[in-house]
Design a protein around this motif. Sequence first.
Motif, mmCIF file in Angstrom:
data_model
loop_
_atom_site.group_PDB
_atom_site.id
_atom_site.type_symbol
_atom_site.label_atom_id
_atom_site.label_comp_id
_atom_site.label_asym_id
_atom_site.label_seq_id
_atom_site.Cartn_x
_atom_site.Cartn_y
_atom_site.Cartn_z
ATOM 1 N N UNK A 175 0.772 -1.089 0.127
ATOM 2 C CA UNK A 175 -0.169 -0.188 0.044
ATOM 3 C C UNK A 175 0.810 1.322 -0.011
ATOM 4 N N UNK A 176 0.666 2.125 -0.964
ATOM 5 C CA UNK A 176 1.452 3.289 -1.128
ATOM 6 C C UNK A 176 0.438 4.560 -0.756
ATOM 7 N N UNK A 177 1.013 5.285 -0.066
ATOM 8 C CA UNK A 177 -0.045 6.785 0.107
ATOM 9 C C UNK A 177 1.100 8.100 0.049
ATOM 10 N N UNK A 178 0.327 8.817 -0.696
ATOM 11 C CA UNK A 178 1.001 10.251 -0.718
ATOM 12 C C UNK A 178 0.757 11.256 0.467
ATOM 13 N N UNK A 179 1.099 12.580 0.474
ATOM 14 C CA UNK A 179 0.904 13.390 1.537
ATOM 15 C C UNK A 179 -0.293 14.022 1.566
ATOM 16 N N UNK A 180 -1.122 14.214 2.570
ATOM 17 C CA UNK A 180 -2.402 14.543 2.775
ATOM 18 C C UNK A 180 -2.646 15.687 2.236
ATOM 19 N N UNK A 181 -3.813 16.288 1.804
ATOM 20 C CA UNK A 181 -4.131 17.407 1.237
ATOM 21 C C UNK A 181 -5.443 17.797 1.337
ATOM 22 N N UNK A 182 -5.970 18.979 0.788
ATOM 23 C CA UNK A 182 -7.299 19.346 1.023
ATOM 24 C C UNK A 182 -7.952 19.598 -0.463
ATOM 25 N N UNK A 183 -8.925 19.233 -0.902
ATOM 26 C CA UNK A 183 -9.777 19.234 -2.139
ATOM 27 C C UNK A 183 -11.093 19.648 -2.051
ATOM 28 N N UNK B 217 -7.471 15.996 4.791
ATOM 29 C CA UNK B 217 -6.919 14.697 4.693
ATOM 30 C C UNK B 217 -7.192 13.886 3.698
ATOM 31 N N UNK B 218 -7.126 14.375 2.538
ATOM 32 C CA UNK B 218 -7.339 13.532 1.408
ATOM 33 C C UNK B 218 -5.757 12.998 0.827
ATOM 34 N N UNK B 219 -5.658 11.781 0.739
ATOM 35 C CA UNK B 219 -4.283 11.374 0.121
ATOM 36 C C UNK B 219 -4.145 11.896 -1.295
ATOM 37 N N UNK B 220 -3.108 12.581 -1.482
ATOM 38 C CA UNK B 220 -2.845 12.983 -2.775
ATOM 39 C C UNK B 220 -2.431 11.839 -3.783
ATOM 40 N N UNK B 221 -1.983 10.296 -3.174
ATOM 41 C CA UNK B 221 -1.775 9.279 -4.100
ATOM 42 C C UNK B 221 -2.123 8.137 -3.030
ATOM 43 N N UNK B 222 -2.695 7.158 -3.900
ATOM 44 C CA UNK B 222 -3.235 5.961 -3.007
ATOM 45 C C UNK B 222 -3.301 4.880 -4.092
ATOM 46 N N UNK B 223 -2.480 3.822 -3.814
ATOM 47 C CA UNK B 223 -2.311 2.660 -4.861
ATOM 48 C C UNK B 223 -2.137 1.460 -3.969
ATOM 49 N N UNK B 224 -2.631 0.220 -4.410
ATOM 50 C CA UNK B 224 -2.648 -1.082 -3.699
ATOM 51 C C UNK B 224 -2.120 -2.104 -4.622
ATOM 52 N N UNK B 225 -1.350 -3.032 -4.101
ATOM 53 C CA UNK B 225 -0.904 -4.073 -5.115
ATOM 54 C C UNK B 225 -0.894 -5.309 -3.976
ATOM 55 N N UNK B 226 -1.391 -6.404 -4.528
ATOM 56 C CA UNK B 226 -1.636 -7.903 -3.637
ATOM 57 C C UNK B 226 -1.138 -9.105 -4.636
ATOM 58 N N UNK B 227 -0.828 -10.149 -3.878
ATOM 59 C CA UNK B 227 -0.503 -11.164 -4.613
ATOM 60 C C UNK B 227 -1.732 -11.920 -5.037
ATOM 61 N N UNK B 228 -2.855 -11.761 -4.325
ATOM 62 C CA UNK B 228 -4.027 -12.220 -4.829
ATOM 63 C C UNK B 228 -5.200 -11.069 -4.397
ATOM 64 N N UNK B 229 -6.274 -11.256 -4.809
ATOM 65 C CA UNK B 229 -7.458 -10.183 -4.485
ATOM 66 C C UNK B 229 -7.553 -10.150 -2.910
ATOM 67 N N UNK B 230 -7.879 -8.861 -2.711
ATOM 68 C CA UNK B 230 -7.847 -8.661 -0.975
ATOM 69 C C UNK B 230 -9.081 -9.544 -0.483
ATOM 70 N N UNK C 29 -9.087 8.964 -9.716
ATOM 71 C CA UNK C 29 -8.720 7.841 -10.386
ATOM 72 C C UNK C 29 -8.485 8.256 -11.895
ATOM 73 N N UNK C 30 -9.329 9.046 -12.360
ATOM 74 C CA UNK C 30 -9.107 9.632 -13.670
ATOM 75 C C UNK C 30 -7.994 10.264 -13.933
ATOM 76 N N UNK C 31 -7.291 10.722 -12.705
ATOM 77 C CA UNK C 31 -5.952 11.552 -13.079
ATOM 78 C C UNK C 31 -4.865 10.456 -12.727
ATOM 79 N N UNK C 32 -5.330 9.305 -12.341
ATOM 80 C CA UNK C 32 -4.133 8.151 -12.022
ATOM 81 C C UNK C 32 -3.576 8.260 -10.812
ATOM 82 N N UNK C 33 -4.067 9.180 -9.782
ATOM 83 C CA UNK C 33 -3.565 9.354 -8.660
ATOM 84 C C UNK C 33 -4.191 8.460 -7.624
ATOM 85 N N UNK C 34 -5.658 7.726 -7.704
ATOM 86 C CA UNK C 34 -5.818 6.917 -6.783
ATOM 87 C C UNK C 34 -6.099 5.662 -7.839
#
Length: 253
Positions: free
Chosen positions: A71-79, A101-114, A154-159
């Motif tokens: 799990x990768x999360x970026x700096x929190x911001x306001x939107x 407290x919006x994560x500017x970036x959020x991405x998840x990877x796993x060996x199998x579906x959660x 999600x459209x911006x590729x940030x989540x």
Amino acid sequence: MSRLRVALWLCALLLALPAQAQQAAVVPPSLAAELSVRRVEVTTAFSGAEILVFGATERLIGPEGDEVLVLVTGPETSMMVRQKVSVMGFWINGPSARFNRVPSYWALASTRPLTAMLDRVERADLRLALDQLPLVQLGAQGPTFRNALANLQQEAGLWVDRDRPIEVSGGRLFHARLPLPATVVHGLYQVQVMLVRDRRVVARQELRLEVERIGTSAFIADVAREQPVLYAIACIIMAGLAGWIGSVVFRRG
């Protein structure tokens, strides 16, 4: 007297053995992870990058063994999210909601579906879903604004909420690749690598990734943040000059 001392020593030794055996049994599972780079430099020519996380586990990775998620999360911001409303045929700004407290970036990877790795309670506790992020919503309420925020990110590729597989080699070696778009926010990013066993997270390792603007890109970002009025005036002047130069060129043509 000596026999009594020996008996007491033997009793103390026997009582200590179970405690030592219990401590030996509570050794945490082995997990080692690292990043290919710890620093990403953002320049005016930056078109995106990739976060490469790799590591190894003590036991075999697979349905009958251990699982890994990143799990990768970026700096929190306001939107701010605004709703457009139609008034007499014109679209204008309507109700708005501000999210903190919006994560500017959020991405998840796993060996199998959660859902196959963790139970519902564990996923909720670890907030391993976009709808479980602890966003603070001010102003207009309702899920519509939160859904709009998620769609924009999600459209911006940030989540990145779709399942991204972690590749496994040799049974114990793993690596994950997560995209970092050109519009990424600079700052410190948190990379969490978790080891899952029996549908529970049993080990965790945290890494840090620094995204830093350098050169002209850093100068422009600093001016826009610290002197917004000057930045706006400079943008207007540059736009006017570009229009004037374009009119001269086309007139000569």
